[in-house]
Scaffold this motif. Sequence first.
Motif, PDB file in Angstrom:
ATOM      1  N   GLY A 187       0.836  -1.195   0.000  1.00 46.72           N
ATOM      2  CA  GLY A 187       0.000   0.000   0.000  1.00 46.72           C
ATOM      3  C   GLY A 187       0.869   1.242   0.000  1.00 46.72           C
ATOM      4  N   MET A 188       0.290   2.332  -0.515  1.00 41.03           N
ATOM      5  CA  MET A 188       1.047   3.590  -0.610  1.00 41.03           C
ATOM      6  C   MET A 188       0.044   4.705  -0.850  1.00 41.03           C
ATOM      7  SD  MET A 188       4.049   4.278  -3.344  1.00 41.03           S
ATOM      8  CE  MET A 188       5.069   5.719  -3.284  1.00 41.03           C
ATOM      9  N   GLU A 189       0.243   5.832  -0.156  1.00 37.05           N
ATOM     10  CA  GLU A 189      -0.645   6.966  -0.385  1.00 37.05           C
ATOM     11  C   GLU A 189       0.040   8.251   0.039  1.00 37.05           C
ATOM     12  OE1 GLU A 189      -5.285   8.231   0.419  1.00 37.05           O
ATOM     13  OE2 GLU A 189      -4.629   6.163   0.687  1.00 37.05           O
ATOM     14  N   LYS A 190      -0.372   9.350  -0.590  1.00 36.56           N
ATOM     15  CA  LYS A 190       0.129  10.691  -0.280  1.00 36.56           C
ATOM     16  C   LYS A 190      -1.076  11.547   0.070  1.00 36.56           C
ATOM     17  CE  LYS A 190       2.590  14.566  -2.493  1.00 36.56           C
ATOM     18  NZ  LYS A 190       2.494  15.335  -1.316  1.00 36.56           N
ATOM     19  N   TYR A 191      -0.973  12.322   1.158  1.00 31.58           N
ATOM     20  CA  TYR A 191      -2.040  13.219   1.596  1.00 31.58           C
ATOM     21  C   TYR A 191      -1.650  14.658   1.297  1.00 31.58           C
ATOM     22  CZ  TYR A 191      -3.561   9.075   4.129  1.00 31.58           C
ATOM     23  OH  TYR A 191      -3.961   7.803   4.453  1.00 31.58           O
ATOM     24  N   ASN A 192      -2.616  15.540   1.281  1.00 26.91           N
ATOM     25  CA  ASN A 192      -2.362  16.966   1.045  1.00 26.91           C
ATOM     26  C   ASN A 192      -2.137  17.718   2.353  1.00 26.91           C
ATOM     27  OD1 ASN A 192      -2.570  16.824  -1.746  1.00 26.91           O
ATOM     28  ND2 ASN A 192      -4.806  16.931  -1.649  1.00 26.91           N
ATOM     29  N   TYR A 193      -1.875  17.003   3.419  1.00 28.05           N
ATOM     30  CA  TYR A 193      -1.634  17.594   4.727  1.00 28.05           C
ATOM     31  C   TYR A 193      -0.618  16.725   5.466  1.00 28.05           C
ATOM     32  CZ  TYR A 193      -5.425  14.208   5.287  1.00 28.05           C
ATOM     33  OH  TYR A 193      -6.210  13.089   5.206  1.00 28.05           O
ATOM     34  N   SER A 194      -0.034  17.285   6.513  1.00 27.90           N
ATOM     35  CA  SER A 194       0.942  16.531   7.303  1.00 27.90           C
ATOM     36  C   SER A 194       0.221  15.460   8.117  1.00 27.90           C
ATOM     37  CB  SER A 194       1.725  17.469   8.218  1.00 27.90           C
ATOM     38  OG  SER A 194       2.520  18.352   7.435  1.00 27.90           O
ATOM     39  N   ILE A 195       0.896  14.343   8.320  1.00 28.90           N
ATOM     40  CA  ILE A 195       0.309  13.209   9.038  1.00 28.90           C
ATOM     41  C   ILE A 195       1.277  12.746  10.116  1.00 28.90           C
ATOM     42  CG2 ILE A 195      -1.038  12.434   7.041  1.00 28.90           C
ATOM     43  CD1 ILE A 195       1.180  10.353   6.518  1.00 28.90           C
ATOM     44  N   ASN A 196       0.866  11.774  10.922  1.00 26.20           N
ATOM     45  CA  ASN A 196       1.766  11.163  11.900  1.00 26.20           C
ATOM     46  C   ASN A 196       1.404   9.692  12.044  1.00 26.20           C
ATOM     47  OD1 ASN A 196      -0.453  10.980  13.686  1.00 26.20           O
ATOM     48  ND2 ASN A 196       0.010  12.982  14.567  1.00 26.20           N
ATOM     49  N   SER A 197       2.160   8.965  12.867  1.00 32.69           N
ATOM     50  CA  SER A 197       1.938   7.528  12.987  1.00 32.69           C
ATOM     51  C   SER A 197       0.579   7.207  13.606  1.00 32.69           C
ATOM     52  CB  SER A 197       3.069   6.870  13.790  1.00 32.69           C
ATOM     53  OG  SER A 197       3.141   7.415  15.078  1.00 32.69           O
ATOM     54  N   THR A 198       0.101   8.039  14.525  1.00 33.27           N
ATOM     55  CA  THR A 198      -1.220   7.817  15.118  1.00 33.27           C
ATOM     56  C   THR A 198      -2.308   7.901  14.046  1.00 33.27           C
ATOM     57  OG1 THR A 198      -0.459   8.748  17.209  1.00 33.27           O
ATOM     58  CG2 THR A 198      -2.846   8.627  16.868  1.00 33.27           C
ATOM     59  N   TYR A 199      -2.210   8.880  13.169  1.00 31.41           N
ATOM     60  CA  TYR A 199      -3.178   9.031  12.080  1.00 31.41           C
ATOM     61  C   TYR A 199      -3.173   7.792  11.180  1.00 31.41           C
ATOM     62  CZ  TYR A 199      -5.536  10.805   7.952  1.00 31.41           C
ATOM     63  OH  TYR A 199      -6.394  10.946   6.884  1.00 31.41           O
ATOM     64  N   ILE A 200      -1.993   7.317  10.805  1.00 25.08           N
ATOM     65  CA  ILE A 200      -1.890   6.147   9.921  1.00 25.08           C
ATOM     66  C   ILE A 200      -2.410   4.898  10.634  1.00 25.08           C
ATOM     67  CG2 ILE A 200      -0.278   4.640   8.687  1.00 25.08           C
ATOM     68  CD1 ILE A 200      -0.922   7.333   7.298  1.00 25.08           C
ATOM     69  N   LYS A 201      -2.093   4.728  11.924  1.00 21.48           N
ATOM     70  CA  LYS A 201      -2.617   3.576  12.673  1.00 21.48           C
ATOM     71  C   LYS A 201      -4.138   3.604  12.700  1.00 21.48           C
ATOM     72  CE  LYS A 201       1.357   2.999  15.691  1.00 21.48           C
ATOM     73  NZ  LYS A 201       1.906   3.190  17.033  1.00 21.48           N
ATOM     74  N   ASN A 202      -4.717   4.780  12.940  1.00 23.48           N
ATOM     75  CA  ASN A 202      -6.185   4.904  12.950  1.00 23.48           C
ATOM     76  C   ASN A 202      -6.776   4.591  11.576  1.00 23.48           C
ATOM     77  OD1 ASN A 202      -6.226   5.564  15.663  1.00 23.48           O
ATOM     78  ND2 ASN A 202      -6.248   7.775  15.283  1.00 23.48           N
ATOM     79  N   GLN A 203      -6.145   5.091  10.512  1.00 27.13           N
ATOM     80  CA  GLN A 203      -6.628   4.806   9.155  1.00 27.13           C
ATOM     81  C   GLN A 203      -6.547   3.306   8.852  1.00 27.13           C
ATOM     82  OE1 GLN A 203      -7.916   7.057   6.709  1.00 27.13           O
ATOM     83  NE2 GLN A 203      -8.109   8.173   8.634  1.00 27.13           N
ATOM     84  N   ASN A 204      -5.512   2.653   9.374  1.00 24.44           N
ATOM     85  CA  ASN A 204      -5.324   1.230   9.129  1.00 24.44           C
ATOM     86  C   ASN A 204      -6.354   0.371   9.871  1.00 24.44           C
ATOM     87  OD1 ASN A 204      -3.846  -0.837   7.809  1.00 24.44           O
ATOM     88  ND2 ASN A 204      -2.905  -1.361   9.757  1.00 24.44           N
ATOM     89  N   GLN A 205      -7.050   0.955  10.865  1.00 19.56           N
ATOM     90  CA  GLN A 205      -8.065   0.221  11.622  1.00 19.56           C
ATOM     91  C   GLN A 205      -9.475   0.714  11.320  1.00 19.56           C
ATOM     92  OE1 GLN A 205      -6.661   0.876  15.612  1.00 19.56           O
ATOM     93  NE2 GLN A 205      -5.003  -0.596  15.406  1.00 19.56           N
ATOM     94  N   ASN A 206      -9.627   1.599  10.334  1.00 17.93           N
ATOM     95  CA  ASN A 206     -10.917   2.224  10.036  1.00 17.93           C
ATOM     96  C   ASN A 206     -11.637   1.492   8.895  1.00 17.93           C
ATOM     97  OD1 ASN A 206     -13.022   4.001  10.096  1.00 17.93           O
ATOM     98  ND2 ASN A 206     -11.929   5.657   9.050  1.00 17.93           N
TER      99      ASN A 206
END
Length: 187
Positions: free
Chosen positions: A48-67
């Motif tokens: 998997g791979m993605e680019k966002y138009n805003y800054s992110i962090n590991s908590t955000y990615i972990k939440n997205q991975n469980q959503n």
Amino acid sequence: GKKNCLCPHVIQQPFAPGYWVDVFLINKDKNAAAHPIHVHGGWFWVMGMEKYNYSINSTYIKNQNQNCANKDHCLQKNLKVPVAKDTIQVPPGGYVILRIPLDNKGTWLMHCHVNNHLRAGMALVLQIGGFGKPKKLGQDWCTGNLKKNEVCLTPPPTPIDFVWTLPMDPAEKCVAPGTKVTFLVDG
């Protein structure tokens, strides 16, 4: 000035042919440079791979991975025919999910190919298996016909500074056990 981190980053995994480890690489700042990450000693699948138009962090990615309905592996998109590579560009404000097979015993460097980033510490070691691990499970490393801690025929100077530049012919140095070695990239 700011000192570089001298702490080693090691991911230890068992030698397990047919199994793998998933690694998330996150480039949190949307205004940062992309990071070309290379793995020595093998390859990986890009899950998997993605680019966002805003800054992110590991908590955000972990939440997205469980959503999602499964509550896990929600970000993995390339499950049927993932691309196999040994280098991947981690986009700014984005992530990459690597699935690394655990079928090649050794210590393998994983690092950013931007020299200043590597020199600043953007690297880790993926250790698969190791010395002193259970032999019956195939975990112990083999040294071939070499003996551990064999005495060098010609004692090396200490400490050893080894400067590596591109392009450079392969080089070998005999290092006595316990000798401090400094490995410098581009001097």
